[in-house]
Motif scaffolding. Sequence first.
Motif, PDB file in Angstrom:
ATOM      1  N   ILE A  95       0.847  -1.195   0.000  1.00  0.00           N
ATOM      2  CA  ILE A  95       0.000   0.000   0.000  1.00  0.00           C
ATOM      3  C   ILE A  95       0.883   1.245   0.000  1.00  0.00           C
ATOM      4  O   ILE A  95       1.815   1.359   0.800  1.00  0.00           O
ATOM      5  CB  ILE A  95      -0.902   0.054   1.259  1.00  0.00           C
ATOM      6  CG1 ILE A  95      -1.812  -1.173   1.340  1.00  0.00           C
ATOM      7  CG2 ILE A  95      -1.738   1.332   1.257  1.00  0.00           C
ATOM      8  CD1 ILE A  95      -2.545  -1.282   2.670  1.00  0.00           C
ATOM      9  N   LEU A  96       0.578   2.171  -0.900  1.00  0.00           N
ATOM     10  CA  LEU A  96       1.134   3.524  -0.850  1.00  0.00           C
ATOM     11  C   LEU A  96       0.027   4.421  -0.320  1.00  0.00           C
ATOM     12  O   LEU A  96      -1.036   4.520  -0.929  1.00  0.00           O
ATOM     13  CB  LEU A  96       1.571   3.986  -2.240  1.00  0.00           C
ATOM     14  CG  LEU A  96       1.917   5.477  -2.378  1.00  0.00           C
ATOM     15  CD1 LEU A  96       3.148   5.841  -1.559  1.00  0.00           C
ATOM     16  CD2 LEU A  96       2.109   5.853  -3.845  1.00  0.00           C
ATOM     17  N   ASP A  97       0.252   5.036   0.814  1.00  0.00           N
ATOM     18  CA  ASP A  97      -0.749   5.931   1.397  1.00  0.00           C
ATOM     19  C   ASP A  97      -0.149   7.321   1.535  1.00  0.00           C
ATOM     20  O   ASP A  97       0.880   7.493   2.185  1.00  0.00           O
ATOM     21  CB  ASP A  97      -1.201   5.432   2.774  1.00  0.00           C
ATOM     22  CG  ASP A  97      -2.151   6.410   3.453  1.00  0.00           C
ATOM     23  OD1 ASP A  97      -3.211   6.710   2.864  1.00  0.00           O
ATOM     24  OD2 ASP A  97      -1.833   6.886   4.562  1.00  0.00           O
ATOM     25  N   SER A 107       3.697  -3.044   3.719  1.00  0.00           N
ATOM     26  CA  SER A 107       3.678  -4.392   3.160  1.00  0.00           C
ATOM     27  C   SER A 107       2.723  -5.258   3.970  1.00  0.00           C
ATOM     28  O   SER A 107       2.707  -5.180   5.218  1.00  0.00           O
ATOM     29  CB  SER A 107       5.078  -5.025   3.203  1.00  0.00           C
ATOM     30  OG  SER A 107       5.919  -4.449   2.236  1.00  0.00           O
ATOM     31  N   LEU A 108       1.927  -6.077   3.283  1.00  0.00           N
ATOM     32  CA  LEU A 108       0.960  -6.955   3.934  1.00  0.00           C
ATOM     33  C   LEU A 108       1.330  -8.413   3.716  1.00  0.00           C
ATOM     34  O   LEU A 108       1.908  -8.768   2.695  1.00  0.00           O
ATOM     35  CB  LEU A 108      -0.451  -6.736   3.359  1.00  0.00           C
ATOM     36  CG  LEU A 108      -0.966  -5.319   3.139  1.00  0.00           C
ATOM     37  CD1 LEU A 108      -2.416  -5.380   2.658  1.00  0.00           C
ATOM     38  CD2 LEU A 108      -0.886  -4.511   4.410  1.00  0.00           C
ATOM     39  N   PHE A 117       6.768  -1.674   7.108  1.00  0.00           N
ATOM     40  CA  PHE A 117       6.318  -0.364   6.646  1.00  0.00           C
ATOM     41  C   PHE A 117       7.452   0.653   6.771  1.00  0.00           C
ATOM     42  O   PHE A 117       8.379   0.477   7.568  1.00  0.00           O
ATOM     43  CB  PHE A 117       5.090   0.124   7.433  1.00  0.00           C
ATOM     44  CG  PHE A 117       5.379   0.521   8.857  1.00  0.00           C
ATOM     45  CD1 PHE A 117       5.706   1.830   9.190  1.00  0.00           C
ATOM     46  CD2 PHE A 117       5.318  -0.425   9.878  1.00  0.00           C
ATOM     47  CE1 PHE A 117       5.974   2.194  10.494  1.00  0.00           C
ATOM     48  CE2 PHE A 117       5.579  -0.069  11.192  1.00  0.00           C
ATOM     49  CZ  PHE A 117       5.904   1.243  11.500  1.00  0.00           C
ATOM     50  N   ILE A 118       7.375   1.694   5.947  1.00  0.00           N
ATOM     51  CA  ILE A 118       8.278   2.842   6.065  1.00  0.00           C
ATOM     52  C   ILE A 118       7.430   4.099   5.986  1.00  0.00           C
ATOM     53  O   ILE A 118       6.376   4.112   5.357  1.00  0.00           O
ATOM     54  CB  ILE A 118       9.367   2.851   4.970  1.00  0.00           C
ATOM     55  CG1 ILE A 118       8.733   2.803   3.563  1.00  0.00           C
ATOM     56  CG2 ILE A 118      10.345   1.727   5.149  1.00  0.00           C
ATOM     57  CD1 ILE A 118       9.737   2.961   2.445  1.00  0.00           C
ATOM     58  N   MET A 119       7.885   5.144   6.667  1.00  0.00           N
ATOM     59  CA  MET A 119       7.118   6.383   6.714  1.00  0.00           C
ATOM     60  C   MET A 119       7.990   7.581   6.396  1.00  0.00           C
ATOM     61  O   MET A 119       9.177   7.599   6.701  1.00  0.00           O
ATOM     62  CB  MET A 119       6.511   6.593   8.110  1.00  0.00           C
ATOM     63  CG  MET A 119       5.350   5.704   8.445  1.00  0.00           C
ATOM     64  SD  MET A 119       4.592   6.173  10.023  1.00  0.00           S
ATOM     65  CE  MET A 119       3.844   7.748   9.575  1.00  0.00           C
ATOM     66  N   ASN A 120       7.365   8.591   5.773  1.00  0.00           N
ATOM     67  CA  ASN A 120       7.973   9.913   5.672  1.00  0.00           C
ATOM     68  C   ASN A 120       7.145  10.830   6.557  1.00  0.00           C
ATOM     69  O   ASN A 120       6.078  11.279   6.176  1.00  0.00           O
ATOM     70  CB  ASN A 120       7.949  10.428   4.236  1.00  0.00           C
ATOM     71  CG  ASN A 120       8.245  11.917   4.174  1.00  0.00           C
ATOM     72  OD1 ASN A 120       9.154  12.395   4.841  1.00  0.00           O
ATOM     73  ND2 ASN A 120       7.462  12.664   3.413  1.00  0.00           N
ATOM     74  N   ASP A 121       7.619  11.059   7.780  1.00  0.00           N
ATOM     75  CA  ASP A 121       6.886  11.928   8.694  1.00  0.00           C
ATOM     76  C   ASP A 121       7.768  13.053   9.236  1.00  0.00           C
ATOM     77  O   ASP A 121       7.436  13.706  10.205  1.00  0.00           O
ATOM     78  CB  ASP A 121       6.298  11.128   9.858  1.00  0.00           C
ATOM     79  CG  ASP A 121       7.347  10.344  10.635  1.00  0.00           C
ATOM     80  OD1 ASP A 121       8.530  10.413  10.253  1.00  0.00           O
ATOM     81  OD2 ASP A 121       6.977   9.680  11.623  1.00  0.00           O
ATOM     82  N   ARG A 200      12.128   1.087  -1.638  1.00  0.00           N
ATOM     83  CA  ARG A 200      12.808   0.718  -0.401  1.00  0.00           C
ATOM     84  C   ARG A 200      12.149  -0.464   0.297  1.00  0.00           C
ATOM     85  O   ARG A 200      12.583  -0.897   1.365  1.00  0.00           O
ATOM     86  CB  ARG A 200      12.846   1.921   0.544  1.00  0.00           C
ATOM     87  CG  ARG A 200      13.747   3.055   0.057  1.00  0.00           C
ATOM     88  CD  ARG A 200      13.443   4.355   0.756  1.00  0.00           C
ATOM     89  NE  ARG A 200      13.464   4.235   2.205  1.00  0.00           N
ATOM     90  CZ  ARG A 200      12.953   5.142   3.043  1.00  0.00           C
ATOM     91  NH1 ARG A 200      12.352   6.224   2.539  1.00  0.00           N
ATOM     92  NH2 ARG A 200      13.027   4.967   4.339  1.00  0.00           N
ATOM     93  N   ILE A 201      11.094  -0.985  -0.302  1.00  0.00           N
ATOM     94  CA  ILE A 201      10.373  -2.093   0.309  1.00  0.00           C
ATOM     95  C   ILE A 201      10.165  -3.158  -0.759  1.00  0.00           C
ATOM     96  O   ILE A 201      10.128  -2.858  -1.958  1.00  0.00           O
ATOM     97  CB  ILE A 201       9.029  -1.589   0.894  1.00  0.00           C
ATOM     98  CG1 ILE A 201       8.602  -2.421   2.102  1.00  0.00           C
ATOM     99  CG2 ILE A 201       7.944  -1.547  -0.147  1.00  0.00           C
ATOM    100  CD1 ILE A 201       7.577  -1.707   2.972  1.00  0.00           C
ATOM    101  N   ASN A 202      10.057  -4.402  -0.345  1.00  0.00           N
ATOM    102  CA  ASN A 202       9.904  -5.500  -1.304  1.00  0.00           C
ATOM    103  C   ASN A 202       8.478  -5.522  -1.845  1.00  0.00           C
ATOM    104  O   ASN A 202       7.538  -5.847  -1.126  1.00  0.00           O
ATOM    105  CB  ASN A 202      10.235  -6.831  -0.626  1.00  0.00           C
ATOM    106  CG  ASN A 202      10.200  -8.001  -1.591  1.00  0.00           C
ATOM    107  OD1 ASN A 202      10.494  -7.829  -2.779  1.00  0.00           O
ATOM    108  ND2 ASN A 202       9.841  -9.175  -1.107  1.00  0.00           N
ATOM    109  N   ILE A 203       8.311  -5.141  -3.111  1.00  0.00           N
ATOM    110  CA  ILE A 203       6.976  -5.113  -3.715  1.00  0.00           C
ATOM    111  C   ILE A 203       6.608  -6.513  -4.197  1.00  0.00           C
ATOM    112  O   ILE A 203       7.283  -7.089  -5.035  1.00  0.00           O
ATOM    113  CB  ILE A 203       6.917  -4.111  -4.886  1.00  0.00           C
ATOM    114  CG1 ILE A 203       7.190  -2.690  -4.386  1.00  0.00           C
ATOM    115  CG2 ILE A 203       5.562  -4.179  -5.573  1.00  0.00           C
ATOM    116  CD1 ILE A 203       7.228  -1.655  -5.483  1.00  0.00           C
TER     117      ILE A 203
END
Length: 252
Positions: A95-97, A107-108, A117-121, A200-203
């Motif tokens: 998911i891209l949110d 990632s699920l 998960f990774i975040m830009n906060d 940056r995440i395994n799609i």
Amino acid sequence: MYSIGIDSGSVATKGVLFDGEKILKKIVIPTGWSPKNASLEVFENLTQDIDKDNIKKVIGTGYGRVSMDFVDKKVTEITCHAKGIHFLNNNIRTILDIGGQDSKVISLDDDGNVSNFIMNDKCAAGTGRFLQVTANLLGSDVESIDKLAKNTEPQIISSMCTVFAESEIISLLAKNISKESIAAGIFKSIANRSASMLSRINIVDDIAFTGGVAKSSVLVDMIEENLMKKIYITEDTQIVGALGAAIVGYKK
């Protein structure tokens, strides 16, 4: 029996009334200055035509969940987005949110649980707030900037920092660069940043795009082009977190 999920974000507060199988009612309102008041308004709207004794649980999520003193439980929006998307499309594994103040990639696993998960906060780069500020500079808004940018060659916007991007756009306007190409450039910069986060995440398998920014067809097309992969867009991209919260509540 029913459950209710309320997702209070920085821009909008969303609510879903759920019966264990389908969404019975949904609502999206501006959060305004008080997430608590907005959340209460959503709750009252969702329950005005039902017997409140038949509500199993009320679950709060989003950054405004801390102010919801009337809910039964508070759950992170990452968990809720995962549960919401898995219910809508169980083929989704990524998911891209993009929300008002942050963006995240989730990632699920096969059961719709969060595996990574990774975040830009750290700043508003590439978020709804970034889009809102830059759209205002063009005399537009988030709802209409999509039309402005459609079928236009994007002007390069090199800065993703909101403050520096403002200065860059003002400078481009002073050089008589068209608003249309600047608008397309804004979307292009968000698309590039989104693709960078996804890398940056395994799609695995299918990708879903959620949040209010996902309503932009221009941005969706640009991200798909960048990834060379189709993206799943649900009918209402804003209520996924609220739906997930309601699902968590019903199962509890």
